[in-house]
Every structure is written in structure tokens, then in C-alpha cells.
Design a protein around this motif. Structure first.
Motif, PDB file in Angstrom:
ATOM      1  N   ARG A   6      22.665  50.122  31.943  1.00 47.00           N
ATOM      2  CA  ARG A   6      23.605  49.056  31.649  1.00 47.00           C
ATOM      3  C   ARG A   6      23.319  48.529  30.235  1.00 47.00           C
ATOM      4  O   ARG A   6      22.165  48.376  29.856  1.00 47.00           O
ATOM      5  CB  ARG A   6      23.408  47.949  32.686  1.00 47.00           C
ATOM      6  N   ASP A  11      23.492  42.670  30.689  1.00 46.50           N
ATOM      7  CA  ASP A  11      22.358  41.988  31.310  1.00 46.50           C
ATOM      8  C   ASP A  11      22.257  40.546  30.827  1.00 46.50           C
ATOM      9  O   ASP A  11      22.009  39.642  31.618  1.00 46.50           O
ATOM     10  CB  ASP A  11      21.051  42.718  30.997  1.00 46.50           C
ATOM     11  N   ARG A  14      24.817  38.427  32.584  1.00 47.44           N
ATOM     12  CA  ARG A  14      24.451  38.162  33.979  1.00 47.44           C
ATOM     13  C   ARG A  14      23.341  37.123  34.059  1.00 47.44           C
ATOM     14  O   ARG A  14      23.370  36.236  34.918  1.00 47.44           O
ATOM     15  CB  ARG A  14      24.020  39.467  34.659  1.00 47.44           C
ATOM     16  N   ILE A  51      19.868  39.194  43.409  1.00 44.93           N
ATOM     17  CA  ILE A  51      20.909  39.927  42.689  1.00 44.93           C
ATOM     18  C   ILE A  51      20.422  40.458  41.337  1.00 44.93           C
ATOM     19  O   ILE A  51      20.692  41.601  40.988  1.00 44.93           O
ATOM     20  CB  ILE A  51      22.168  39.051  42.541  1.00 44.93           C
ATOM     21  N   LEU A  52      19.692  39.656  40.596  1.00 39.68           N
ATOM     22  CA  LEU A  52      19.232  40.104  39.276  1.00 39.68           C
ATOM     23  C   LEU A  52      17.965  40.950  39.353  1.00 39.68           C
ATOM     24  O   LEU A  52      17.710  41.760  38.471  1.00 39.68           O
ATOM     25  CB  LEU A  52      18.980  38.909  38.357  1.00 39.68           C
ATOM     26  N   LEU A 173      27.898  40.788  48.546  1.00 40.95           N
ATOM     27  CA  LEU A 173      28.135  41.195  47.159  1.00 40.95           C
ATOM     28  C   LEU A 173      27.674  42.626  46.928  1.00 40.95           C
ATOM     29  O   LEU A 173      28.343  43.392  46.234  1.00 40.95           O
ATOM     30  CB  LEU A 173      27.434  40.245  46.191  1.00 40.95           C
ATOM     31  N   ARG A 174      26.561  42.990  47.533  1.00 45.68           N
ATOM     32  CA  ARG A 174      26.039  44.365  47.379  1.00 45.68           C
ATOM     33  C   ARG A 174      27.056  45.386  47.892  1.00 45.68           C
ATOM     34  O   ARG A 174      27.260  46.429  47.288  1.00 45.68           O
ATOM     35  CB  ARG A 174      24.712  44.491  48.127  1.00 45.68           C
ATOM     36  N   TYR A 177      30.312  44.897  45.396  1.00 46.19           N
ATOM     37  CA  TYR A 177      30.160  45.188  43.973  1.00 46.19           C
ATOM     38  C   TYR A 177      28.706  45.577  43.681  1.00 46.19           C
ATOM     39  O   TYR A 177      27.935  44.800  43.114  1.00 46.19           O
ATOM     40  CB  TYR A 177      30.581  43.964  43.153  1.00 46.19           C
ATOM     41  N   ARG A 179      27.347  47.289  41.485  1.00 45.33           N
ATOM     42  CA  ARG A 179      26.932  47.303  40.070  1.00 45.33           C
ATOM     43  C   ARG A 179      26.334  45.980  39.627  1.00 45.33           C
ATOM     44  O   ARG A 179      25.703  45.908  38.570  1.00 45.33           O
ATOM     45  CB  ARG A 179      28.129  47.642  39.189  1.00 45.33           C
ATOM     46  N   ALA A 180      26.519  44.916  40.401  1.00 45.88           N
ATOM     47  CA  ALA A 180      25.945  43.616  40.042  1.00 45.88           C
ATOM     48  C   ALA A 180      24.434  43.602  40.210  1.00 45.88           C
ATOM     49  O   ALA A 180      23.754  42.746  39.657  1.00 45.88           O
ATOM     50  CB  ALA A 180      26.567  42.513  40.902  1.00 45.88           C
TER      51      ALA A 180
END
Length: 193
Positions: A6, A11, A14, A51-52, A173-174, A177, A179-180
Motif C-alpha cells: 500500500r 497509510d 488511515r 484495524i490498523l 469491516l474485515r 472491506y 483492504r482496510a
């Protein structure tokens, strides 16, 4: 050969987004006696870790803490300034950083599942944050450690609800999406080696 990574700008965006989310969740606050309120910010910390991941989540939290240190009212109740780092909540703020790292490590140590996310959030979002927060709160307030720990039990039901909410949101979310979330870099050995 390795998978496409990415871009850094994605990044950074985000990380900034999660810093903003943590700040906004600070407006959700229930004051309690003893100087440490129940806030939505810990939900933001939990979500950031899930998430991050372990590398980027602490950066989002450090942005929030840096903004608070320069005096911006980004902590719960519109607090900011260096006083937040010497008050009863100082240990919890440090615990956010370490807790987010622990959440990210546990949640992303294998396949991302609801139970792994739940355990990660329980351990990093509650146990680690309390491990840092309770002793500092005890020291700053002058209340014995055991009494401070018992008084912290008032936060546990709300924190358990946040664990459930963070887990459910991250799992949803996973699925919607992926890609998050942190992308695993796959290294493939070339045939010419």
C-alpha cells in the motif's frame, strides 16, 4: 517477488483518520468520581489496534497525545495540555499506546477471526490499559493500589461493551472491506535463485 504494498500516503491517511476518530469519540463521556471518566476514546483505541495493526495504531494514538500535549482539547471532556500527562489519567494514556500494539499483534498473528479479535481487544484494550493506568492513578491520587484497582471495576462493564462493539465492527469491516486491514506481504522465491 513480493506483493504490492500500500502507498505510504494511504497509510498516513488511515492513521490520521483513526486519530480523528479517537478525538471525536472523546466527546462521548460519562464522568465518574475519582477523576477518570468513561469515554468513547478507548473504543477508538481498540478499533485502531484491530484495524490498523500493531505498527500503525500506535501512530494514530501518538498523534492524539501530541495534539493534547501542545494544548489542543482532544482528550475526553475537551482536555489538553501537559497537565493531562501528570494527572490521574496519565497511565491510561500510555496504556493506550501499548494496548493498541498488543491488540494489533494478537489480532493479526494469524487469520483474522472474531475470537482472535475479541481476545486481542480484551487483553490489549482492557488488561494492558488497566496495567498502566491503575498504578499511575493510585500514585497520583494517593489512594492505595488495591482500592484504586477495586474502584476501577466500575469501568469494566462499559469496557466489556466496548470490546464487543469493537470486535463486531472490525469483523464486519474485515468482511466488507478487507483492504482496510494490514496487508500481509508475501515473499515468493524466484525460480532463478
Amino acid at each position: 517477488m513480493s506483493a504490492v504494498r500500500r502507498p505510504l500516503s494511504a497509510d498516513l491517511a488511515r492513521i490520521a483518520l483513526f486519530a480523528a476518530l479517537i478525538i471525536v469519540l472523546g466527546t462521548v463521556m460519562v464522568p465518574l468520581p475519582g477523576g477518570v471518566p468513561i469515554t468513547g476514546q478507548t473504543l477508538g483505541v481498540m478499533l485502531a489496534g484491530l484495524i490498523l495493526g500493531a505498527r500503525r495504531a500506535p501512530l494514530a494514538i501518538l498523534i492524539v497525545l501530541a495534539l493534547a500535549a501542545v494544548g489542543l482539547p482532544v482528550l475526553a471532556g475537551g482536555r489538553g495540555g501537559l497537565g493531562a500527562f501528570v494527572g490521574p489519567t496519565a497511565g491510561y494514556l500510555l496504556g493506550w499506546v501499548v494496548g493498541a500494539i498488543v491488540i494489533g499483534v494478537i489480532a493479526h498473528s494469524g487469520r483474522f477471526t472474531w475470537w482472535r479479535a475479541g481476545i486481542a481487544t480484551l487483553v490489549g484494550g482492557i488488561a494492558v490499559v488497566y496495567l498502566f493506568g491503575i498504578p499511575v492513578q493510585s500514585w497520583v491520587t494517593g489512594v492505595p493500589l488495591d482500592l484504586t484497582a477495586v474502584s476501577t471495576l466500575a469501568f469494566l462493564p462499559g469496557d466489556l461493551i466496548k470490546v464487543g462493539a469493537a470486535t463486531a465492527l472490525a469483523v464486519a469491516l474485515r468482511r466488507a472491506y478487507p483492504r482496510a486491514f494490514p496487508q500481509r506481504v508475501v515473499h515468493v522465491a524466484s525460480a532463478a535463485s
